[in-house]
Design a protein around this motif. Structure first.
Motif, PDB file in Angstrom:
ATOM      1  N   ASN A 297      36.563  50.830  18.190  1.00  0.00           N
ATOM      2  CA  ASN A 297      35.584  51.151  18.353  1.00  0.00           C
ATOM      3  C   ASN A 297      34.369  49.924  19.257  1.00  0.00           C
ATOM      4  O   ASN A 297      33.648  50.359  20.518  1.00  0.00           O
ATOM      5  N   ASP A 298      34.910  48.710  18.741  1.00  0.00           N
ATOM      6  CA  ASP A 298      34.266  47.793  19.501  1.00  0.00           C
ATOM      7  C   ASP A 298      35.456  46.714  20.506  1.00  0.00           C
ATOM      8  O   ASP A 298      35.647  45.699  20.104  1.00  0.00           O
ATOM      9  N   PRO A 299      36.020  47.113  21.404  1.00  0.00           N
ATOM     10  CA  PRO A 299      37.392  46.435  21.501  1.00  0.00           C
ATOM     11  C   PRO A 299      37.029  45.221  22.292  1.00  0.00           C
ATOM     12  O   PRO A 299      35.512  45.753  23.554  1.00  0.00           O
ATOM     13  N   GLU A 300      37.768  44.631  22.921  1.00  0.00           N
ATOM     14  CA  GLU A 300      37.908  43.521  23.283  1.00  0.00           C
ATOM     15  C   GLU A 300      37.802  43.944  24.746  1.00  0.00           C
ATOM     16  O   GLU A 300      38.638  44.698  25.582  1.00  0.00           O
ATOM     17  N   THR A 301      36.459  43.813  26.359  1.00  0.00           N
ATOM     18  CA  THR A 301      36.997  43.962  27.613  1.00  0.00           C
ATOM     19  C   THR A 301      36.632  42.850  28.566  1.00  0.00           C
ATOM     20  O   THR A 301      36.352  42.012  27.752  1.00  0.00           O
ATOM     21  N   MET A 302      36.982  43.491  29.520  1.00  0.00           N
ATOM     22  CA  MET A 302      36.609  41.635  29.950  1.00  0.00           C
ATOM     23  C   MET A 302      37.061  42.214  31.823  1.00  0.00           C
ATOM     24  O   MET A 302      36.709  41.296  32.010  1.00  0.00           O
ATOM     25  N   ILE A 303      36.816  43.844  32.301  1.00  0.00           N
ATOM     26  CA  ILE A 303      35.620  43.665  33.540  1.00  0.00           C
ATOM     27  C   ILE A 303      34.679  43.782  33.509  1.00  0.00           C
ATOM     28  O   ILE A 303      34.179  44.416  32.946  1.00  0.00           O
ATOM     29  N   GLU A 304      33.727  42.964  34.604  1.00  0.00           N
ATOM     30  CA  GLU A 304      31.999  43.068  34.623  1.00  0.00           C
ATOM     31  C   GLU A 304      32.585  43.757  35.089  1.00  0.00           C
ATOM     32  O   GLU A 304      33.215  44.736  36.018  1.00  0.00           O
ATOM     33  N   ALA A 305      30.557  43.847  35.442  1.00  0.00           N
ATOM     34  CA  ALA A 305      29.997  45.226  37.015  1.00  0.00           C
ATOM     35  C   ALA A 305      30.349  44.564  37.841  1.00  0.00           C
ATOM     36  O   ALA A 305      30.121  45.762  38.629  1.00  0.00           O
ATOM     37  N   ASN A 306      30.610  43.260  38.024  1.00  0.00           N
ATOM     38  CA  ASN A 306      30.794  42.673  39.475  1.00  0.00           C
ATOM     39  C   ASN A 306      32.495  43.167  40.043  1.00  0.00           C
ATOM     40  O   ASN A 306      32.243  42.302  41.103  1.00  0.00           O
ATOM     41  N   GLY A 307      33.446  43.571  38.750  1.00  0.00           N
ATOM     42  CA  GLY A 307      34.511  43.429  39.679  1.00  0.00           C
ATOM     43  C   GLY A 307      34.945  42.576  38.554  1.00  0.00           C
ATOM     44  O   GLY A 307      37.037  42.688  38.990  1.00  0.00           O
ATOM     45  N   LEU A 308      34.440  41.473  38.801  1.00  0.00           N
ATOM     46  CA  LEU A 308      35.550  39.925  38.300  1.00  0.00           C
ATOM     47  C   LEU A 308      35.954  40.388  36.545  1.00  0.00           C
ATOM     48  O   LEU A 308      35.646  40.985  35.450  1.00  0.00           O
ATOM     49  N   LEU A 309      37.025  39.745  36.398  1.00  0.00           N
ATOM     50  CA  LEU A 309      37.258  39.588  34.677  1.00  0.00           C
ATOM     51  C   LEU A 309      36.395  37.764  33.886  1.00  0.00           C
ATOM     52  O   LEU A 309      35.990  36.887  34.463  1.00  0.00           O
ATOM     53  N   ASN A 310      36.109  38.322  32.866  1.00  0.00           N
ATOM     54  CA  ASN A 310      35.411  37.227  31.823  1.00  0.00           C
ATOM     55  C   ASN A 310      36.648  36.761  31.220  1.00  0.00           C
ATOM     56  O   ASN A 310      38.012  36.398  31.076  1.00  0.00           O
ATOM     57  N   SER A 311      35.688  35.927  29.830  1.00  0.00           N
ATOM     58  CA  SER A 311      36.836  34.758  29.656  1.00  0.00           C
ATOM     59  C   SER A 311      37.684  36.235  28.802  1.00  0.00           C
ATOM     60  O   SER A 311      38.788  35.020  28.133  1.00  0.00           O
ATOM     61  N   VAL A 312      37.870  36.676  28.041  1.00  0.00           N
ATOM     62  CA  VAL A 312      39.367  37.375  27.619  1.00  0.00           C
ATOM     63  C   VAL A 312      40.650  37.471  28.355  1.00  0.00           C
ATOM     64  O   VAL A 312      41.180  37.655  27.564  1.00  0.00           O
ATOM     65  N   ALA A 313      40.166  37.476  29.383  1.00  0.00           N
ATOM     66  CA  ALA A 313      41.403  37.361  30.763  1.00  0.00           C
ATOM     67  C   ALA A 313      42.014  36.366  30.743  1.00  0.00           C
ATOM     68  O   ALA A 313      42.745  35.966  31.345  1.00  0.00           O
ATOM     69  N   GLY A 314      41.091  34.769  29.670  1.00  0.00           N
ATOM     70  CA  GLY A 314      41.510  33.671  30.231  1.00  0.00           C
ATOM     71  C   GLY A 314      42.233  32.993  30.986  1.00  0.00           C
ATOM     72  O   GLY A 314      41.514  32.602  31.674  1.00  0.00           O
ATOM     73  N   VAL A 315      43.684  32.164  31.741  1.00  0.00           N
ATOM     74  CA  VAL A 315      43.455  31.699  32.670  1.00  0.00           C
ATOM     75  C   VAL A 315      43.579  32.712  34.137  1.00  0.00           C
ATOM     76  O   VAL A 315      42.830  32.062  35.456  1.00  0.00           O
ATOM     77  N   TYR A 316      43.039  33.836  34.293  1.00  0.00           N
ATOM     78  CA  TYR A 316      43.125  35.354  35.116  1.00  0.00           C
ATOM     79  C   TYR A 316      41.134  35.238  34.914  1.00  0.00           C
ATOM     80  O   TYR A 316      40.659  35.979  36.299  1.00  0.00           O
TER      81      TYR A 316
END
Length: 862
Positions: A297-316
């Motif tokens: 129910n609380d998975p790690e997500t990486m797409i932010e509201a501005n459409g950019l990826l957060n730190s979960v995406a690592g080098v991306y």
């Protein structure tokens, strides 16, 4: 007697429609009369969204809604048909942002709202004028200006807030952090019903995953390798023996080396890709559903509201999903984990407005409960009558597909403010009760009407107002309340009006918004009153271009209705919003083969007028079906309008006489034929399918009334002293009576020309639209058998004369008729210039005659 037409104009012209508009305005023809003895019939007019110029689909749709209003007026109802405007929501915000070249979040909110309002005011002029010129008989335009609303007005928004407050205090609304549909370009949550789909060319990538417990790998096919960082689960179908040995083991994601469980699940399709798939946070709604089923129910997500990826995406991190996909594909190639790729066309969810692909992002939103009450909503739907009945399937299927409650909060500016104030001490939300809310509040800038926090008792003097607005459908879904004068939005002194008139009489709307406007209205009505919102629901089809595409301004295939409603040459001071886009006719001209429309880009004049457009909309398809609008059809129907004027002008040459004590047989025939026509038309009108009366009237006037009846009685009507006065009176009375009934039958569909003929010819006290709708006396809708005989006979005579080089006035030496046509001999003799008529059966003795079926004739050829 001098037979001069009372109708002076030799030809009906579209510009004459403006004279009728002036007549309606001067006489306040459609003014609503409160407290009359007539039963109210209230139309929940779809508030047209004010965005740029109105297109042809809008004009046609609202014209047919007007036909409902006009028909029920002629049935004696006191019709409330409000003009209105929907001014909330995304389109105007997007337009202003595009003009300014920056996001509204980078502007002063008050300044941005004012720019939106100014933009809407400009566009509204065009929309309202198109409604008038298309002949909409809204009370607003003709004596009752108070019957009007805008969804961004303080009074309308006040009603929205009141209904929210009521729902809040009945525990129907709650806050939750959940995965939601998110439009990156619009910067807001959108509902499932606001999602459209398009097919996009993509690739299916074959990616290698390891298995922790085994010295083997698995190949997963995916269209979105950029989501690998958020992979939480790998699934296969429990019946797929290729993978059953992996149950309970863990997969190792490439690049990120994350361990994720492998489980059997029915959602995996053994036929797609490799039959084993990754479940991420979040690729689509099925990912959300499956992760919940496994209590993730609380998975790690990486797409932010501005459409950019957060730190979960690592080098991306910091990349868009598109850029990240390209980079991760290259890295998979380098690591040897990309085993292959192939082209694939996939169905992509997009925002209804921006057409941007939807992402699923976890957001804090407010929700209105709907899942728990779906059985009750289905029951309410059964209490409403649908036109056509088959359209109800759209609603039924939508309700069956719902799985989550309705997210009603939006991170936009131009909308109704959510009336919540947060306690500065305990942060609890505070919502006024319905009876305490005394007006509309902009919570983001105004202090709370409440004094103390309902939870901790702290002062709310410095409370923080909610910055979000409602989903625009939360506003639109109470339009029927406005139509029924909820909170005295129209009539201040009629406090019991709403209680006496709700549910609303009818909701007319397009089928494309059944999932939104109709469904949400039923939901809101259930929560508010435990009643269906309407007695009737009328669902129309779409206006399509020649290739079958839905006409839409956003796709560039819409037609400006002003090209049919404005003269070719306009005054220099004509507002820009009312100047037609002359090139837009090409959208529907591309498939035309008529020389009238080919190569005429610069000099084509297609000012046909509203009546021709309205008639065409009815004749191009049955109710509920989609319409491919055709210029050739429009041109042909304009000729019918001209034909009607010519018929009326001919009849206007004769005086109106009293009803004769006995009718001539020919007149009696057409009156019975007319009665059957009335019955057929009534069937169509009662089912609110205007194609039925339009088609029947068109065919009857064009194929029976004008060529056969009028031609048969013409000589008799012109006679004076040397004719049978009873027969002459019968002809003249019948001509006028049939014309008046035709005008009444056509009035809801073509209101302008019917009004013009009626006023100029009969000089009545009131409008034709105040007349009683015709009623069938005999209750039979089949055409008379004798009609077929007369048509066949007349056509046979005309063809025989033409084939033998005679004019239609040429002499017919002998005509042999069957006994059943005996009563029509006198009119037939005059009509066809016949010397001798014999009543007999056709046999082999008639060798010198031209024979067809039961008729035979001999021409007089010199």
């Amino acid at each position: 007697m001098s037979f001069k037409p009372k109708l002076k104009k030799k030809r009906w012209k579209a510009i004459s429609e403006r004279e009728i508009l002036e007549y309606w305005e001067k006489n306040e023809t459609f003014k609503y009369i409160p407290n009359s003895n007539q039963e109210n019939y209230i139309i929940d007019t779809p508030p047209p969204y004010i965005s740029g110029k109105a297109h042809l689909g809008f004009a046609v749709h609202y014209a047919q809604i007007d036909m409902i209003a006009r028909y029920y007026r002629m049935l004696g109802k006191n019709v409330i048909f409000p003009a209105c405007a929907d001014r909330n929501g995304l389109p105007v915000e997007v337009k202003v942002e595009q003009k300014l070249g920056k996001s509204m979040h980078d502007m002063d909110r008050e300044e941005f709202l004012q720019l939106c309002k100014s933009e809407l005011d400009i566009s509204e002029e065009n929309t309202i004028q198109v409604m008038k010129w298309m002949g909409l008989s809204c009370n607003t335009f003709y004596g009752s200006p108070e019957i009007f609303y805008r969804t961004d007005s303080a009074s309308y928004r006040f009603n929205t807030q009141k209904t929210f407050c009521k729902a809040w205090h009945e525990d129907l609304i709650y806050a939750a952090t959940r995965p939601n549909n998110w439009c990156i370009d619009c910067g807001t949550t959108i509902a499932d019903a606001e999602i459209e789909y398009k097919f996009d060319k993509s690739k299916l990538y074959q990616v290698k995953f390891g298995v922790e417990e085994l010295e083997e790998s698995i190949t997963i096919a995916t269209t979105r390798p950029e989501l690998i960082p958020t992979c939480e689960l790998v699934i296969y179908h429990p019946s797929d023996k290729r993978y059953t040995h992996l149950e309970g083991k863990n997969a190792i994601t490439p690049i990120f080396k994350k361990l994720v469980p492998i489980r059997g699940h029915r959602e995996a399709d053994p036929e797609f890709g490799t039959g084993i798939m990754m479940i991420c946070a979040y690729g689509d709604k099925s990912d959300v559903k499956i992760l919940r089923e496994f209590d993730i129910n609380d998975p790690e997500t990486m797409i932010e509201a501005n459409g950019l990826l957060n730190s979960v995406a690592g080098v991306y991190q910091g990349k868009t999903t598109k850029d990240a996909q390209a980079l991760i594909v290259e890295d998979l190639k380098k690591s040897g984990d990309l085993l292959g790729e192939s082209p694939l066309e996939r169905r992509v969810p997009i925002c209804w407005r921006s057409k941007t692909p939807i992402e699923i992002i976890t957001m804090d939103e407010y929700y209105l409960k709907q899942i728990d009450v779906l059985p009750e909503l289905e029951s309410l739907a059964e209490e409403m009558r649908f036109y056509p009945l088959v359209s109800k399937i759209i609603l039924d299927n939508w309700m069956k597909s719902l799985t989550i409650d309705w997210a009603i909060s939006r991170r936009r500016f131009y909308g109704t403010s959510i009336p919540i104030w947060y306690c500065p001490k305990c942060k609890s939300p505070n919502v006024p009760k319905e009876d305490i809310l005394d007006r509309y509040y902009d919570a983001w800038k105004e202090p709370s009407p409440l004094k103390a926090c309902s939870k901790c008792g702290n002062s709310l003097k410095k409370a923080i107002g909610e910055s979000r607005t409602f989903d625009t459908w939360f506003d639109s879904s109470i339009s029927e309340l406005a139509a029924c004068n909820y909170s005295n939005i129209f009539f201040e002194k009629q406090n019991d009006f709403f209680e006496q008139n709700f549910p609303c009489s009818i909701r007319p709307q397009g089928k494309e918004i059944v999932r939104t406007w109709l469904y949400y209205t039923i939901l809101r009505s259930y929560h508010l009153f435990r009643k269906p919102p309407f007695k009737q629901v009328w669902i129309s089809g779409l206006i399509r271009d020649p290739y079958g595409g839905k006409m839409s301004k956003s796709t560039g295939n819409s037609v400006d209705p002003l090209i049919f409603l404005q003269p070719k040459f306009l005054p220099k001071n004509t507002p820009e919003t009312l100047i037609p886009d002359r090139n837009s006719w090409k959208v529907i001209a591309e498939k035309e083969t008529s020389s009238k429309f080919i190569g005429k880009e610069s000099d084509l004049d297609i000012y046909y007028g509203a009546d021709s457009v309205r008639l065409t909309s009815c004749l191009q398809g049955s109710h509920g079906s989609d319409i491919r609008f055709s210029l050739s059809k429009l041109d042909g129907n304009a000729r019918f309008i001209t034909k009607l004027w010519n018929i009326a002008r001919f009849i206007s040459s004769f005086p109106v006489t009293e009803k004769p004590s006995k009718f001539n047989s020919t007149d009696e025939w057409i009156l019975r034929s007319l009665d059957a026509l009335i019955h057929r038309c009534t069937d169509g009108y009662e089912n609110l399918d205007f194609s039925i009366p339009a088609e029947n009237i068109y065919n009857w006037v064009w194929n029976i009334y004008a060529p056969h009846y009028i031609e048969m009685v013409k000589s008799r009507a012109y006679k004076e002293k040397n004719g049978n006065q009873d027969d002459i009176s019968s002809a003249r009375y019948t001509l006028h009576y049939t014309l008046k009934e035709i005008l009444k039958l056509l009035a809801p569909i073509t209101p302008f020309i019917t009004e013009a003929i009626y006023q100029n010819l009969y000089e009545p006290k009131d409008s034709i639209h105040s007349e009683t709708f015709p009623r069938s006396q005999y209750g039979k809708n089949e055409e008379l058998e004798i009609t077929k005989d007369l048509i066949e006979l007349n056509s046979f005579i005309w063809k025989s004369k033409k084939d033998n080089g005679l004019s239609l006035k040429g002499t017919l030496k002998v005509l042999i008729l069957p006994e059943e046509l005996k009563e029509y001999i006198s009119d037939l003799r005059e009509m066809h210039n016949i010397k001798k008529i014999i009543l007999d059966k056709i046999d082999n003795q008639n060798k010198d005659f031209i024979i067809k079926d039961k008729f035979a004739l001999k021409l007089e050829i010199e």
